[in-house]
Design a protein around this motif. Structure first.
Motif, PDB file in Angstrom:
ATOM      1  N   LEU A 238       7.675  -6.819   5.213  1.00  0.00           N
ATOM      2  CA  LEU A 238       6.423  -6.986   4.469  1.00  0.00           C
ATOM      3  C   LEU A 238       6.174  -8.442   4.087  1.00  0.00           C
ATOM      4  O   LEU A 238       7.091  -9.150   3.655  1.00  0.00           O
ATOM      5  N   THR A 239       4.912  -8.850   4.235  1.00  0.00           N
ATOM      6  CA  THR A 239       4.443 -10.148   3.759  1.00  0.00           C
ATOM      7  C   THR A 239       3.263  -9.925   2.831  1.00  0.00           C
ATOM      8  O   THR A 239       2.289  -9.267   3.203  1.00  0.00           O
ATOM      9  N   ALA A 240       3.356 -10.449   1.615  1.00  0.00           N
ATOM     10  CA  ALA A 240       2.268 -10.359   0.640  1.00  0.00           C
ATOM     11  C   ALA A 240       1.484 -11.672   0.673  1.00  0.00           C
ATOM     12  O   ALA A 240       2.037 -12.729   0.382  1.00  0.00           O
ATOM     13  N   ARG A 241       0.217 -11.583   1.030  1.00  0.00           N
ATOM     14  CA  ARG A 241      -0.547 -12.806   1.257  1.00  0.00           C
ATOM     15  C   ARG A 241      -1.934 -12.707   0.621  1.00  0.00           C
ATOM     16  O   ARG A 241      -2.490 -11.624   0.458  1.00  0.00           O
ATOM     17  N   THR A 242      -2.469 -13.847   0.295  1.00  0.00           N
ATOM     18  CA  THR A 242      -3.807 -13.918  -0.276  1.00  0.00           C
ATOM     19  C   THR A 242      -4.367 -15.312  -0.005  1.00  0.00           C
ATOM     20  O   THR A 242      -3.864 -16.008   0.890  1.00  0.00           O
ATOM     21  N   VAL A 243      -5.389 -15.714  -0.734  1.00  0.00           N
ATOM     22  CA  VAL A 243      -5.981 -17.040  -0.568  1.00  0.00           C
ATOM     23  C   VAL A 243      -6.234 -17.639  -1.948  1.00  0.00           C
ATOM     24  O   VAL A 243      -6.280 -16.924  -2.962  1.00  0.00           O
ATOM     25  N   ASP A 294       0.977 -23.888   2.688  1.00  0.00           N
ATOM     26  CA  ASP A 294       0.946 -24.959   3.685  1.00  0.00           C
ATOM     27  C   ASP A 294       2.351 -25.427   4.067  1.00  0.00           C
ATOM     28  O   ASP A 294       2.623 -26.622   4.179  1.00  0.00           O
ATOM     29  N   GLY A 295       3.259 -24.459   4.276  1.00  0.00           N
ATOM     30  CA  GLY A 295       4.610 -24.783   4.717  1.00  0.00           C
ATOM     31  C   GLY A 295       5.550 -25.210   3.620  1.00  0.00           C
ATOM     32  O   GLY A 295       6.710 -25.558   3.907  1.00  0.00           O
ATOM     33  N   ASN A 296       5.103 -25.207   2.394  1.00  0.00           N
ATOM     34  CA  ASN A 296       5.943 -25.601   1.263  1.00  0.00           C
ATOM     35  C   ASN A 296       6.014 -24.477   0.233  1.00  0.00           C
ATOM     36  O   ASN A 296       5.176 -23.578   0.217  1.00  0.00           O
ATOM     37  N   ARG A 297       6.979 -24.568  -0.639  1.00  0.00           N
ATOM     38  CA  ARG A 297       7.025 -23.699  -1.806  1.00  0.00           C
ATOM     39  C   ARG A 297       6.450 -24.453  -2.994  1.00  0.00           C
ATOM     40  O   ARG A 297       6.819 -25.610  -3.232  1.00  0.00           O
ATOM     41  N   VAL A 298       5.574 -23.793  -3.706  1.00  0.00           N
ATOM     42  CA  VAL A 298       4.979 -24.418  -4.887  1.00  0.00           C
ATOM     43  C   VAL A 298       5.215 -23.501  -6.087  1.00  0.00           C
ATOM     44  O   VAL A 298       5.211 -22.272  -5.957  1.00  0.00           O
ATOM     45  N   LEU A 309      -2.624 -15.673 -11.103  1.00  0.00           N
ATOM     46  CA  LEU A 309      -1.573 -16.585 -11.531  1.00  0.00           C
ATOM     47  C   LEU A 309      -1.945 -17.976 -11.038  1.00  0.00           C
ATOM     48  O   LEU A 309      -2.798 -18.139 -10.157  1.00  0.00           O
ATOM     49  N   VAL A 310      -1.327 -18.980 -11.622  1.00  0.00           N
ATOM     50  CA  VAL A 310      -1.649 -20.376 -11.326  1.00  0.00           C
ATOM     51  C   VAL A 310      -0.423 -21.034 -10.716  1.00  0.00           C
ATOM     52  O   VAL A 310       0.702 -20.833 -11.178  1.00  0.00           O
ATOM     53  N   VAL A 311      -0.646 -21.824  -9.672  1.00  0.00           N
ATOM     54  CA  VAL A 311       0.448 -22.566  -9.049  1.00  0.00           C
ATOM     55  C   VAL A 311       0.143 -24.055  -9.086  1.00  0.00           C
ATOM     56  O   VAL A 311      -1.017 -24.474  -9.123  1.00  0.00           O
ATOM     57  N   ASP A 312       1.198 -24.833  -9.085  1.00  0.00           N
ATOM     58  CA  ASP A 312       1.106 -26.294  -9.135  1.00  0.00           C
ATOM     59  C   ASP A 312       1.219 -26.836  -7.714  1.00  0.00           C
ATOM     60  O   ASP A 312       2.284 -26.773  -7.101  1.00  0.00           O
ATOM     61  N   LEU A 313       0.120 -27.357  -7.196  1.00  0.00           N
ATOM     62  CA  LEU A 313       0.082 -27.859  -5.815  1.00  0.00           C
ATOM     63  C   LEU A 313       0.409 -29.339  -5.723  1.00  0.00           C
ATOM     64  O   LEU A 313       0.472 -29.883  -4.601  1.00  0.00           O
ATOM     65  N   GLY A 314       0.618 -29.987  -6.876  1.00  0.00           N
ATOM     66  CA  GLY A 314       0.929 -31.408  -6.853  1.00  0.00           C
ATOM     67  C   GLY A 314      -0.201 -32.212  -6.249  1.00  0.00           C
ATOM     68  O   GLY A 314      -1.362 -32.070  -6.651  1.00  0.00           O
ATOM     69  N   ASP A 315       0.119 -33.018  -5.245  1.00  0.00           N
ATOM     70  CA  ASP A 315      -0.891 -33.844  -4.591  1.00  0.00           C
ATOM     71  C   ASP A 315      -1.241 -33.339  -3.196  1.00  0.00           C
ATOM     72  O   ASP A 315      -1.863 -34.055  -2.403  1.00  0.00           O
ATOM     73  N   GLN A 316      -0.846 -32.097  -2.893  1.00  0.00           N
ATOM     74  CA  GLN A 316      -1.183 -31.542  -1.588  1.00  0.00           C
ATOM     75  C   GLN A 316      -2.689 -31.300  -1.485  1.00  0.00           C
ATOM     76  O   GLN A 316      -3.305 -30.798  -2.430  1.00  0.00           O
ATOM     77  N   PRO A 317      -3.278 -31.603  -0.343  1.00  0.00           N
ATOM     78  CA  PRO A 317      -4.697 -31.241  -0.153  1.00  0.00           C
ATOM     79  C   PRO A 317      -4.855 -29.730  -0.211  1.00  0.00           C
ATOM     80  O   PRO A 317      -4.022 -28.993   0.324  1.00  0.00           O
ATOM     81  N   ALA A 318      -5.882 -29.255  -0.860  1.00  0.00           N
ATOM     82  CA  ALA A 318      -6.100 -27.809  -0.986  1.00  0.00           C
ATOM     83  C   ALA A 318      -7.573 -27.534  -1.190  1.00  0.00           C
ATOM     84  O   ALA A 318      -8.291 -28.317  -1.836  1.00  0.00           O
ATOM     85  N   ARG A 319      -8.005 -26.399  -0.643  1.00  0.00           N
ATOM     86  CA  ARG A 319      -9.396 -25.973  -0.795  1.00  0.00           C
ATOM     87  C   ARG A 319      -9.418 -24.488  -1.144  1.00  0.00           C
ATOM     88  O   ARG A 319      -8.501 -23.732  -0.794  1.00  0.00           O
ATOM     89  N   ILE A 320     -10.470 -24.084  -1.804  1.00  0.00           N
ATOM     90  CA  ILE A 320     -10.673 -22.667  -2.049  1.00  0.00           C
ATOM     91  C   ILE A 320     -10.680 -21.924  -0.710  1.00  0.00           C
ATOM     92  O   ILE A 320     -11.322 -22.352   0.246  1.00  0.00           O
ATOM     93  N   GLY A 321      -9.959 -20.820  -0.649  1.00  0.00           N
ATOM     94  CA  GLY A 321      -9.875 -20.047   0.592  1.00  0.00           C
ATOM     95  C   GLY A 321      -8.654 -20.359   1.420  1.00  0.00           C
ATOM     96  O   GLY A 321      -8.373 -19.644   2.401  1.00  0.00           O
ATOM     97  N   ASP A 322      -7.886 -21.395   1.063  1.00  0.00           N
ATOM     98  CA  ASP A 322      -6.663 -21.691   1.809  1.00  0.00           C
ATOM     99  C   ASP A 322      -5.646 -20.556   1.608  1.00  0.00           C
ATOM    100  O   ASP A 322      -5.533 -19.987   0.522  1.00  0.00           O
ATOM    101  N   PRO A 323      -4.877 -20.226   2.650  1.00  0.00           N
ATOM    102  CA  PRO A 323      -3.944 -19.091   2.552  1.00  0.00           C
ATOM    103  C   PRO A 323      -2.736 -19.384   1.673  1.00  0.00           C
ATOM    104  O   PRO A 323      -2.243 -20.516   1.610  1.00  0.00           O
ATOM    105  N   VAL A 324      -2.280 -18.335   1.018  1.00  0.00           N
ATOM    106  CA  VAL A 324      -1.092 -18.372   0.162  1.00  0.00           C
ATOM    107  C   VAL A 324      -0.217 -17.179   0.532  1.00  0.00           C
ATOM    108  O   VAL A 324      -0.725 -16.062   0.709  1.00  0.00           O
ATOM    109  N   THR A 325       1.079 -17.402   0.666  1.00  0.00           N
ATOM    110  CA  THR A 325       2.024 -16.313   0.872  1.00  0.00           C
ATOM    111  C   THR A 325       2.809 -16.120  -0.415  1.00  0.00           C
ATOM    112  O   THR A 325       3.584 -17.006  -0.811  1.00  0.00           O
TER     113      THR A 325
END
Length: 367
Positions: A238-243, A294-298, A309-325
């Protein structure tokens, strides 16, 4: 909301095949109770049959009847019933039922024409099953009812308390008690039928407990029964995924979520992940868990809410709709269910089994 559980049926079938090598002389039961540990009971049951599972196992009558209504016709055992259970329906549907006491056995016998019954002995878990004098009475009643043609005893079984701790002396004790119970049943003139004691952990670590059938639960879904019982041949199904539902840049000093339990010590980018404890995400993992992006753990920051829930993306580029696992097999660096269990202070079983609410499910490898 785009929150999806991707379930890999090909991997599930492969896991069952790999697990069969641990107990090649025993029949295999695929346990699909509790909505197949959160994976979806009917699709997983169908895949288990396709993968060669000899039996399916469920806890409740409702689960058994749902499988029959969905078209399943193979050997199926149900083991947790309360007074007033629909034994007649189960018998008519060719479901084998479990008796854990004399009253229950009599209710089963009265519900149909020579129902097929398995007897559960309590070997030390002190949960369901008959223990001590109760077991003596159950054996005597089973012998009497079978002699009268009122039931057919098809099995005897029990469950380990500490199979995920292979060196725990309770395992030797329980197996010894089980063997004695089998002998007692045979001495009463009742063929014990299928003898089964081993769950996933015991199937992997304790060959002496394999008997005639092993019950494959959590390991079939690709999750180790315990970090101490690693099963290298399987991988998570199983993979739990969203955006991302929102992205915002915040300054140092910005606080996050209920109670302001995390405050940024630098300027950073926050991502809003639209799942929370309403979807079964553990609130106790607040400020401790991670997700894949985006290949990293945040890291999760602040308190996990009902819907988000809220995650800290640091300085990674990110847009609404980007995938999250949220979690998955870990192949792309994302956290696993075990990682979330560690963060939440629980076991991986609970991480997957409690998934609920607004998830959709997508199945890969349907036949």
């Amino acid at each position: 909301m785009n929150a999806d559980l991707l379930v890999d049926l090909d991997q599930y079938r492969a896991n069952l095949a790999a697990l069969r090598t641990y107990a090649p002389s025993a029949l295999q039961m695929a346990v699909v109770k509790a909505n197949a540990y959160g994976h979806g009971m009917v699709p997983m049951a169908r895949a288990a049959r396709q993968g060669g599972a000899d039996w399916l196992g469920v806890a409740t009558p409702a689960e058994a009847l749902e499988l029959r209504a969905a078209g399943d016709r193979g050997p199926l055992l149900c083991w947790l019933a309360v007074p007033g259970a629909p034994f007649a329906e189960l018998i008519d549907a060719d479901v084998e039922v479990t008796a854990s006491g004399v009253d229950q056995l009599q209710a089963i016998a009265a519900a149909g024409d020579r129902p097929r019954v398995q007897l559960k002995v309590d070997t030390g878990l002190s949960r369901n099953g008959a223990f001590g004098p109760q077991w003596d009475d159950l054996v005597a009643a089973a012998a009497r009812l079978q002699e009268a043609g009122s039931i057919e005893v098809t099995g005897i079984w029990s469950h380990f308390a500490s199979a995920d701790e292979p060196e725990n002396p309770s395992n030797d004790h329980q197996e010894s008690v089980f063997r004695a119970a089998v002998d007692q049943l045979a001495a009463a003139g009742v063929d014990p039928g299928l003898r089964h004691l081993a769950n996933s952990a015991a199937a992997v670590t304790r060959p002496s407990s394999h008997f005639d059938l092993v019950r494959m639960g959590i390991a079939a879904y690709g999750i180790d029964p315990d970090p101490a019982v690693h099963v290298p041949e399987v991988r998570p199904v199983l993979t739990a995924r969203t955006v991302l539902a929102n992205v915002k840049r915040v300054p140092a000093g910005a606080s996050v979520s209920y109670g302001w339990r995390w405050t940024a010590d630098r300027e950073t980018t926050l991502g809003l992940v639209p799942v929370g404890y309403g979807e079964g995400i553990h609130r106790t993992a607040s400020n401790r868990a991670e997700v894949g992006f985006d290949g990293n753990r945040v890291p999760v920051r602040g308190t996990i809410c009902m819907d988000q829930l809220v995650v800290d993306l640091g300085d990674q580029p990110a847009r609404i709709g980007d995938p999250v696992t949220v979690f998955g097999p870990g192949d792309d660096g994302e956290p696993t269910a075990q990682d979330w269990a560690d963060a939440a202070g629980t076991i991986a079983y609970e991480i997957v089994t409690r998934l609920a609410g607004r998830w959709s499910r997508t199945y890969r490898g349907e036949r």
